[in-house]
Write a protein that holds these residues in place. Structure first.
Motif, mmCIF file in Angstrom:
data_model
loop_
_atom_site.group_PDB
_atom_site.id
_atom_site.type_symbol
_atom_site.label_atom_id
_atom_site.label_comp_id
_atom_site.label_asym_id
_atom_site.label_seq_id
_atom_site.Cartn_x
_atom_site.Cartn_y
_atom_site.Cartn_z
ATOM 1 N N THR A 30 51.797 57.480 35.066
ATOM 2 C CA THR A 30 50.703 57.161 34.153
ATOM 3 C C THR A 30 51.017 56.011 33.205
ATOM 4 N N ASN A 31 52.116 55.317 33.423
ATOM 5 C CA ASN A 31 52.371 54.117 32.622
ATOM 6 C C ASN A 31 51.229 53.124 32.828
ATOM 7 N N ALA A 32 50.953 52.329 31.809
ATOM 8 C CA ALA A 32 49.840 51.385 31.881
ATOM 9 C C ALA A 32 50.053 50.365 33.002
ATOM 10 N N TYR A 33 49.007 50.127 33.739
ATOM 11 C CA TYR A 33 49.052 49.132 34.814
ATOM 12 C C TYR A 33 49.040 47.733 34.203
ATOM 13 N N THR A 34 49.952 46.894 34.652
ATOM 14 C CA THR A 34 50.052 45.534 34.103
ATOM 15 C C THR A 34 49.962 44.464 35.181
ATOM 16 N N GLY A 35 49.614 44.877 36.406
ATOM 17 C CA GLY A 35 49.549 43.922 37.499
ATOM 18 C C GLY A 35 48.234 43.167 37.536
ATOM 19 N N ALA A 36 48.017 42.507 38.661
ATOM 20 C CA ALA A 36 46.806 41.696 38.848
ATOM 21 C C ALA A 36 45.562 42.577 38.854
ATOM 22 N N PHE A 37 44.504 42.070 38.280
ATOM 23 C CA PHE A 37 43.199 42.741 38.337
ATOM 24 C C PHE A 37 42.250 41.777 39.041
ATOM 25 N N ASP A 38 42.510 41.653 40.349
ATOM 26 C CA ASP A 38 41.729 40.730 41.166
ATOM 27 C C ASP A 38 40.736 41.522 41.998
ATOM 28 N N THR A 39 40.177 40.894 43.014
ATOM 29 C CA THR A 39 39.099 41.526 43.778
ATOM 30 C C THR A 39 39.488 42.891 44.330
ATOM 31 N N ALA A 40 40.673 43.004 44.901
ATOM 32 C CA ALA A 40 41.091 44.271 45.500
ATOM 33 C C ALA A 40 41.129 45.395 44.469
ATOM 34 N N GLN A 41 41.712 45.119 43.311
ATOM 35 C CA GLN A 41 41.804 46.148 42.262
ATOM 36 C C GLN A 41 40.430 46.444 41.660
ATOM 37 N N VAL A 43 37.421 46.135 43.127
ATOM 38 C CA VAL A 43 36.619 46.912 44.080
ATOM 39 C C VAL A 43 37.129 48.345 44.150
ATOM 40 N N HIS A 44 38.439 48.537 44.122
ATOM 41 C CA HIS A 44 39.023 49.880 44.114
ATOM 42 C C HIS A 44 38.505 50.685 42.923
ATOM 43 N N LEU A 45 38.574 50.102 41.733
ATOM 44 C CA LEU A 45 38.091 50.791 40.536
ATOM 45 C C LEU A 45 36.609 51.121 40.637
ATOM 46 N N LEU A 46 35.813 50.154 41.023
ATOM 47 C CA LEU A 46 34.363 50.355 41.044
ATOM 48 C C LEU A 46 33.947 51.367 42.097
ATOM 49 N N LYS A 47 34.555 51.319 43.275
ATOM 50 C CA LYS A 47 34.140 52.244 44.332
ATOM 51 C C LYS A 47 34.613 53.659 44.081
ATOM 52 N N ARG A 48 35.646 53.821 43.281
ATOM 53 C CA ARG A 48 36.061 55.181 42.937
ATOM 54 C C ARG A 48 35.237 55.741 41.777
ATOM 55 N N PHE A 348 42.554 55.827 34.959
ATOM 56 C CA PHE A 348 42.038 54.580 35.523
ATOM 57 C C PHE A 348 42.729 53.330 34.969
ATOM 58 N N LYS A 349 43.598 53.517 33.974
ATOM 59 C CA LYS A 349 44.400 52.394 33.483
ATOM 60 C C LYS A 349 45.869 52.534 33.885
ATOM 61 N N SER A 350 46.155 53.492 34.745
ATOM 62 C CA SER A 350 47.547 53.785 35.083
ATOM 63 C C SER A 350 48.040 52.969 36.274
ATOM 64 N N GLU A 351 49.345 52.788 36.333
ATOM 65 C CA GLU A 351 49.954 52.125 37.481
ATOM 66 C C GLU A 351 49.736 52.946 38.750
ATOM 67 N N HIS A 352 49.656 54.249 38.603
ATOM 68 C CA HIS A 352 49.468 55.108 39.767
ATOM 69 C C HIS A 352 48.114 54.862 40.430
ATOM 70 N N PHE A 353 47.075 54.707 39.627
ATOM 71 C CA PHE A 353 45.744 54.512 40.195
ATOM 72 C C PHE A 353 45.682 53.239 41.032
ATOM 73 N N TYR A 354 46.388 52.199 40.598
ATOM 74 C CA TYR A 354 46.355 50.916 41.314
ATOM 75 C C TYR A 354 47.522 50.759 42.291
ATOM 76 N N ASP A 355 48.287 51.819 42.477
ATOM 77 C CA ASP A 355 49.349 51.796 43.473
ATOM 78 C C ASP A 355 48.713 51.517 44.841
ATOM 79 N N PRO A 356 49.245 50.561 45.612
ATOM 80 C CA PRO A 356 48.650 50.252 46.924
ATOM 81 C C PRO A 356 48.494 51.472 47.827
ATOM 82 N N LEU A 357 49.371 52.466 47.665
ATOM 83 C CA LEU A 357 49.263 53.663 48.491
ATOM 84 C C LEU A 357 48.059 54.517 48.116
ATOM 85 N N ASN A 358 47.480 54.279 46.955
ATOM 86 C CA ASN A 358 46.293 55.033 46.531
ATOM 87 C C ASN A 358 45.006 54.252 46.713
#
Length: 551
Positions: A30-41, A43-48, A348-358
């Motif tokens: 649940t650490n804060a996600y600090t990576g790229a927030f580009d199209t892939a991320q 769309v992932h957020l919006l579709k979930r 939804f702000k966590s590194e886990h949510f934006y983990d490529p495996l998720n």
């Protein structure tokens, strides 16, 4: 197992796919996600968090950035201005065609109110479809579906569409609020009282239905550390004696003469706490005492967080997820007195949510598939109310045939795919439902359409960044529609075979000229047909592939 491989398996083969709770699929937390927030991320957020994502939605979220986009999604709410209408004609309570029946009086005693409810029920369900289709940029409607599955009722068991409609609005109003408040509202809701026999629960013979589901399904759950007892179920049932439903006011009330006034003792799971019996109107306040005892257990937070995780992230909760995600989110839940929004914010702000495996690891539910497709492609529904209700109900029936009939989950536990081990969401796909999904998308994309509804591929493509460039058009379409990266060979096939119709691969100008000719004179049938037919082929192909089933 490869996700695409699963979607092509026979049902017999799928039975061998077992969920496991050992090891670690990912070690992110649940650490804060600090990576790229580009199209892939994005769309992932919006579709979930929403049903589908349009090009405008993606541009909106990108413009805000992750923190602001998440805040907007989890804090934006709206009050629904519409309500179900009479589309069925004669109404014994005097509701005229085109008027809403939600505040009508009960049917006269001499009439068959079951027939009236059978006519109203589909209009309620169609109305709910319309609300999901017209949702704003908010998680509100996704949470509404989540809670409708968690606090499940079956409309054909309640037998009063007015009460079901009020239950729907109550869930929506509390969808992003306080879970303690929501549990109490659900407990006293007339629709729930009828559905689980709470309105029949009296001191002479306490009905255990709601007392059981309150603990097993709605609050503490059946996790490894949840050890409430049958005596706890019986004690809760006795606390809840006396609540009744007034069909005229469409509210619940407390009948003091039907309340068990004796003390109710709970097990050591609840630290042997006791609800002291009360007489008269004070007996109704025993509900608050009961909820205080139940919420004294941290199992409530863990149970709800696990369900949120499976709904929004992934169905498998292994050792690492339990330790790195479930436990800290449950602590946030408790620390915020069971307010729902802080949990969603952290997730939804966590590194886990934006983990490529998720990402691209959930199979779309029938609602996600159908409503999401209509929203993403901007399918236009009729404006005349009779035609609109027919179209909405057709979509509702289509989702039903794919195993998700909104308002009619199969059991009090909700739809199987949200809880049934070991397959969970894999249950949405079988040899019957996958062809039905493909048939719906095929028909919507065709010239004939489906039930007077049609995907306008020209309008959709025109919203992309550069539809005149075939390479960009293919890439933009894949970014929006797919959650899995496809090979260069597939991209080349989509461009060369479907858009360029087998022309020389270097002849991108063929599509560019065709698009620009159409745009210069959109009324010309011949130029329109050239680009429309190729776009239809492109999007039909994309939606027929297994990757389109993933969110």
């Amino acid at each position: 197992m490869d996700r695409r491989q699963f979607l092509t398996l026979s049902p017999e083969s799928r039975q061998t796919v077992k969920a496991t709770t050992t090891g670690a699929r990912t070690d992110s937390g649940t650490n804060a996600y600090t990576g790229a927030f580009d199209t892939a991320q994005v769309v992932h957020l919006l579709k979930r968090t929403m049903f589908g994502a349009t090009p405008a939605d993606i541009a909106w979220a990108k413009g805000l950035g992750m923190d602001a986009a998440v805040e907007a999604l989890i804090t934006t709410t709206s009050t629904i201005a519409t309500s179900p209408l009479n589309t069925y004609g004669d109404d014994v309570t005097g509701i005229a065609p085109g008027a809403t029946w939600v505040n009508s009086t009960p049917p006269p005693v001499a009439t068959d109110d079951l027939d009236l409810d059978k006519m109203r029920r589909p209009t309620y369900q169609a109305w709910w479809v319309s609300i999901m289709l017209s949702q704003g940029r908010s998680i509100q409607e996704k949470m509404m579906l989540f809670w409708a599955n968690h606090f499940s009722i079956e409309t054909d068991k309640v037998l009063d569409a007015r009460l079901v409609y009020r239950y729907n609005n109550m869930l929506r109003a509390n969808a992003l609020g306080n879970f303690k408040t929501l549990v109490k509202e659900v407990t006293l809701a007339p629709a729930m009282l009828i559905y689980l026999n709470g309105n029949l629960n009296g001191k002479e013979a306490a009905d255990e239905n709601y007392g059981r589901e309150l603990q097993e399904l709605f609050t503490v759950g059946k996790g490894p550390d949840s050890h409430y007892t049958e005596d706890d179920v019986r004690a809760a049932a006795r606390v809840l004696t006396g609540f009744r439903v007034d069909p005229v006011t469409m509210t619940s009330y407390f009948e003091t003469t039907q309340h068990d006034i004796t003390n109710k003792e709970f097990s050591d799971f609840y630290l042997n706490k006791k609800v002291s019996g009360k007489t008269g109107p004070d007996g109704a306040t025993e509900l608050d005492d009961l909820l205080a005892i139940i919420f004294s257990s941290n199992e409530v937070a863990k149970h709800i967080v696990r369900k949120i995780y499976r709904f929004f992230v992934y169905y498998l909760i292994d050792d690492a997820v339990e330790a790195n995600v479930i436990t800290p989110l449950a602590a946030i839940f408790v620390a915020n007195n069971y307010d729902i929004t802080p949990v969603l914010r952290a997730l939804f702000k966590s590194e886990h949510f934006y983990d490529p495996l998720n990402m691209a690891c959930l199979i779309k539910s029938p609602v996600d598939f159908t409503i999401g497709m209509c929203r993403e492609f901007g399918v236009q529904f009729p404006s005349a109310y009779m035609d609109a209700y027919t179209a909405w109900d057709t979509m509702r029936d289509t989702m039903k045939n794919m195993l998700q009939d909104i308002g009619q989950p199969p059991l009090v536990a909700g739809w199987d795919a949200y809880y049934q081990e070991p397959q969970y969401h894999e249950l949405w796909i079988n040899t019957d439902t996958l062809p039905k999904r493909n048939m719906l998308s095929d028909m919507l994309i065709s010239n004939g359409g489906f039930a007077n509804l049609k995907i306008d591929v020209l309008t959709f493509a025109d919203k992309l960044s550069d539809p005149s460039n075939p390479v960009t058009l293919v890439n933009d379409s894949l970014d929006l529609m797919y959650r899995i990266e496809v090979s260069d060979a597939t991209r080349a096939f989509l461009k060369n075979t479907l858009l360029l119709s087998g022309q020389n691969p270097d002849s991108d100008y063929y599509w560019t000229d065709a698009w620009n000719t159409y745009k210069a004179n959109p009324g010309d049938a011949a130029s329109r047909q050239i680009v429309e037919s190729r776009l239809q082929s492109l999007y039909k192909y994309l939606m027929d592939l297994s990757e389109y089933q993933l969110a």
